[in-house]
Design a protein around this motif. Structure first.
Motif, mmCIF file in Angstrom:
data_model
loop_
_atom_site.group_PDB
_atom_site.id
_atom_site.type_symbol
_atom_site.label_atom_id
_atom_site.label_comp_id
_atom_site.label_asym_id
_atom_site.label_seq_id
_atom_site.Cartn_x
_atom_site.Cartn_y
_atom_site.Cartn_z
ATOM 1 N N ASP A 87 6.455 -18.579 -33.483
ATOM 2 C CA ASP A 87 5.640 -19.622 -32.611
ATOM 3 C C ASP A 87 5.712 -20.846 -33.084
ATOM 4 O O ASP A 87 6.595 -21.410 -33.877
ATOM 5 C CB ASP A 87 4.197 -19.091 -32.286
ATOM 6 C CG ASP A 87 3.339 -19.089 -33.717
ATOM 7 O OD1 ASP A 87 4.016 -19.781 -34.779
ATOM 8 O OD2 ASP A 87 2.516 -18.269 -33.968
ATOM 9 N N ILE B 31 10.984 -6.648 -26.510
ATOM 10 C CA ILE B 31 10.386 -8.008 -26.586
ATOM 11 C C ILE B 31 9.385 -8.197 -25.455
ATOM 12 O O ILE B 31 9.518 -7.904 -24.423
ATOM 13 C CB ILE B 31 11.413 -9.215 -26.363
ATOM 14 C CG1 ILE B 31 12.323 -9.325 -27.478
ATOM 15 C CG2 ILE B 31 10.568 -10.550 -26.174
ATOM 16 C CD1 ILE B 31 11.807 -9.662 -28.646
ATOM 17 N N LEU C 66 6.897 -13.738 -24.261
ATOM 18 C CA LEU C 66 8.066 -14.810 -24.231
ATOM 19 C C LEU C 66 7.329 -16.195 -24.379
ATOM 20 O O LEU C 66 6.276 -16.319 -23.875
ATOM 21 C CB LEU C 66 8.973 -14.832 -23.118
ATOM 22 C CG LEU C 66 9.683 -13.554 -23.301
ATOM 23 C CD1 LEU C 66 10.472 -13.367 -21.859
ATOM 24 C CD2 LEU C 66 11.301 -13.810 -24.283
ATOM 25 N N PRO C 67 8.081 -17.328 -24.820
ATOM 26 C CA PRO C 67 7.616 -18.447 -24.960
ATOM 27 C C PRO C 67 7.331 -19.232 -23.572
ATOM 28 O O PRO C 67 6.507 -20.034 -23.312
ATOM 29 C CB PRO C 67 8.606 -19.404 -25.676
ATOM 30 C CG PRO C 67 9.792 -18.390 -25.569
ATOM 31 C CD PRO C 67 9.279 -17.006 -25.426
ATOM 32 N N GLY D 47 14.280 -18.289 -26.051
ATOM 33 C CA GLY D 47 14.334 -17.110 -26.830
ATOM 34 C C GLY D 47 15.326 -15.959 -26.501
ATOM 35 O O GLY D 47 15.069 -14.697 -26.652
ATOM 36 N N TRP E 71 15.788 -12.506 -21.628
ATOM 37 C CA TRP E 71 14.839 -11.453 -21.641
ATOM 38 C C TRP E 71 13.754 -11.933 -20.822
ATOM 39 O O TRP E 71 13.456 -12.874 -20.208
ATOM 40 C CB TRP E 71 14.012 -11.381 -23.070
ATOM 41 C CG TRP E 71 14.603 -11.251 -24.158
ATOM 42 C CD1 TRP E 71 15.357 -12.125 -25.099
ATOM 43 C CD2 TRP E 71 14.962 -10.058 -24.946
ATOM 44 N NE1 TRP E 71 16.127 -11.338 -26.263
ATOM 45 C CE2 TRP E 71 15.917 -10.133 -25.925
ATOM 46 C CE3 TRP E 71 14.719 -8.777 -24.499
ATOM 47 C CZ2 TRP E 71 16.265 -9.031 -26.953
ATOM 48 C CZ3 TRP E 71 14.843 -7.371 -25.231
ATOM 49 C CH2 TRP E 71 15.581 -7.494 -26.478
ATOM 50 N N GLU F 214 9.650 -10.342 -20.214
ATOM 51 C CA GLU F 214 8.542 -9.357 -21.081
ATOM 52 C C GLU F 214 8.728 -7.753 -20.813
ATOM 53 O O GLU F 214 8.943 -7.738 -19.478
ATOM 54 C CB GLU F 214 7.215 -9.972 -20.834
ATOM 55 C CG GLU F 214 6.974 -11.371 -21.230
ATOM 56 C CD GLU F 214 5.849 -11.775 -21.240
ATOM 57 O OE1 GLU F 214 4.598 -11.106 -21.134
ATOM 58 O OE2 GLU F 214 5.386 -13.013 -21.748
ATOM 59 N N TYR G 130 12.872 -22.347 -29.056
ATOM 60 C CA TYR G 130 11.614 -22.321 -28.489
ATOM 61 C C TYR G 130 10.571 -22.687 -29.317
ATOM 62 O O TYR G 130 9.312 -22.439 -29.094
ATOM 63 C CB TYR G 130 11.495 -20.947 -27.762
ATOM 64 C CG TYR G 130 11.398 -19.908 -28.903
ATOM 65 C CD1 TYR G 130 10.233 -19.299 -29.397
ATOM 66 C CD2 TYR G 130 12.496 -19.209 -28.959
ATOM 67 C CE1 TYR G 130 10.243 -18.359 -30.455
ATOM 68 C CE2 TYR G 130 12.726 -18.156 -30.113
ATOM 69 C CZ TYR G 130 11.504 -17.594 -30.773
ATOM 70 O OH TYR G 130 11.685 -16.562 -31.437
ATOM 71 N N ARG H 87 5.500 -18.946 -28.212
ATOM 72 C CA ARG H 87 5.728 -17.884 -29.197
ATOM 73 C C ARG H 87 6.421 -16.776 -28.583
ATOM 74 O O ARG H 87 6.619 -16.627 -27.144
ATOM 75 C CB ARG H 87 4.200 -17.084 -29.598
ATOM 76 C CG ARG H 87 3.543 -16.601 -28.334
ATOM 77 C CD ARG H 87 2.277 -15.951 -28.662
ATOM 78 N NE ARG H 87 1.421 -15.714 -27.634
ATOM 79 C CZ ARG H 87 -0.025 -15.337 -27.638
ATOM 80 N NH1 ARG H 87 -0.553 -15.360 -28.733
ATOM 81 N NH2 ARG H 87 -0.494 -15.248 -26.469
ATOM 82 N N ARG H 88 7.005 -16.011 -29.279
ATOM 83 C CA ARG H 88 8.008 -14.804 -28.888
ATOM 84 C C ARG H 88 7.659 -13.565 -29.754
ATOM 85 O O ARG H 88 7.677 -13.720 -31.086
ATOM 86 C CB ARG H 88 9.481 -15.353 -29.046
ATOM 87 C CG ARG H 88 10.502 -13.991 -28.507
ATOM 88 C CD ARG H 88 11.965 -14.562 -28.811
ATOM 89 N NE ARG H 88 13.108 -13.970 -28.314
ATOM 90 C CZ ARG H 88 13.652 -13.129 -29.278
ATOM 91 N NH1 ARG H 88 13.289 -13.033 -30.473
ATOM 92 N NH2 ARG H 88 14.701 -12.186 -28.700
#
Length: 358
Positions: free
Chosen positions: A145, A180, A183-184, A189, A298, A300, A319, A324-325
């Motif tokens: 993150d 995953i 996601l940001p 990402g 990606w 989510e 990112y 955050r990822r």
């Protein structure tokens, strides 16, 4: 026999929701002072050997299955990984072995179901130095993150990130899955994969002849150094192994280039200058091989299932100033890498099949 440290069972008295935990706490992994015995050698029986060559259990039940590029990457819609039949699990092993990486979106599978699915493909690897969720040592957590220190990334280029997971183990991973779930934002990402089959195929005949039979040293020394610097436990004392530069997949029989800048450090039998020159060429070859790479955007709750034996992958850290990822990885081990003179390239195999049909 499976390595004794691979059968650790999660205590499910109170199940953990990793996605919620990441939202609430951010980086939540623990680093227990745990030592493990060295991973014992075991006989790997690949489920892909039991697969239907047509993979009908997948194709007849999915809403849609399509390739993302000619050489690597397939996407499957309409199947839930936590509801696969035994036949579908075996057929998935073959599909992944052939296509390198297979993607699923909108997946309900949780970390406990991921562990059970992973066991179908081999004993689960427990990382030598990385943190893990409480009571879940088999799980590798992906979490970065805006608070992640940037110094490590400033010393690397994006191309340096290519790797095949823990290839320094005597029996590195085979089929591997990553979910995953955070996601940001709308962009950032992504992850890239490359085909080791096609990387081998793209070499000239003379270079193929040169690299076949060579062996390279793979080491996890960098991870050990990072753990020592941070005061974290190093759980085992073995983190360096020699593997063939060209390996053969036990199910497809295809040759794959098995090197990457993450863990491959030197070629056995060459001088340092010779080894550096060969590796520099091969690393550049895979990094710039855009005709045998796939980049996945990606969503989510997407899952990637790939074969670490015949691919390398690279997470794109674009990112760290955005958000955050988070996700989790389950990493079954496979056979000790080997070279077989009777192996064929994927291209040769496809030509042979085409000839049979004519």
């Amino acid at each position: 026999m499976a390595p004794p440290n691979a059968e650790t069972l999660a205590q499910e008295v109170e199940k953990i929701d990793l996605k919620q935990l990441a939202r609430e706490k951010g980086r939540y992994v623990v680093f227990p002072e745990t030592n493990y015995e060295e991973i014992a050698e075991f006989e790997h029986k690949d489920p892909g050997h039991r697969a239907d060559p047509k993979k009908a259990s997948l194709y007849d039940n999915a809403e849609r299955i399509f390739d993302l590029t000619p050489q690597i990457g397939t996407e499957v819609h309409g199947l839930q990984l936590n509801k696969l039949t035994e036949q579908q699990k075996d057929d998935l092993a073959l599909l992944v072995a052939e296509r390198g990486v297979v993607f699923f979106r909108k997946q309900d599978i949780n970390v406990y179901e991921g562990i059970e699915l992973g066991k179908h493909y081999g004993p689960l690897h427990i990382h030598n130095t990385f943190g893990h969720p409480p009571e879940l040592p088999e799980i590798h957590v992906v979490y970065f993150d805006t608070k992640t220190p940037k110094q490590f990334f400033k010393n690397l280029s994006a191309g340096d990130g290519w790797h095949s997971d823990v290839s320094y183990e005597k029996q590195p991973p085979g089929l591997t899955l990553l979910k995953i779930d955070l996601l940001p934002g709308e962009a950032g990402g992504d992850t890239m994969w490359l085909s080791g089959y096609s990387a081998y195929d793209r070499l000239s005949p003379a270079m193929k002849k040169f690299v076949e039979g060579l062996e390279a040293v793979h080491t996890g020394q960098m991870q050990v150094d990072e753990a020592n610097k941070a005061g974290h436990a190093v759980r085992r004392q073995h983190w360096e192994t020699t593997h063939p530069v060209v390996r053969v997949h036990p199910v497809t029989g295809w040759k794959s280039l098995y090197i990457q800048p993450g863990f491959t450090k030197r070629i056995v039998g060459l001088t340092k200058r010779e080894s550096d020159a060969v590796l520099r060429f091969l690393f550049n070859h895979i990094e710039t091989g855009h005709d045998f790479q796939v980049r996945f955007k990606w969503e989510e709750d997407s899952v990637a299932v790939w074969d670490n034996r015949v691919t390398a992958h690279n997470a794109i850290f674009d990112y760290l100033d955005v958000g955050r990822r988070h996700g989790f990885r389950v990493t079954p081990q496979a056979e000790k890498p080997y070279y077989d003179v009777n192996g064929k390239s994927k291209h040769e195999s496809n030509l042979a099949k085409a000839g049979q049909k004519q």
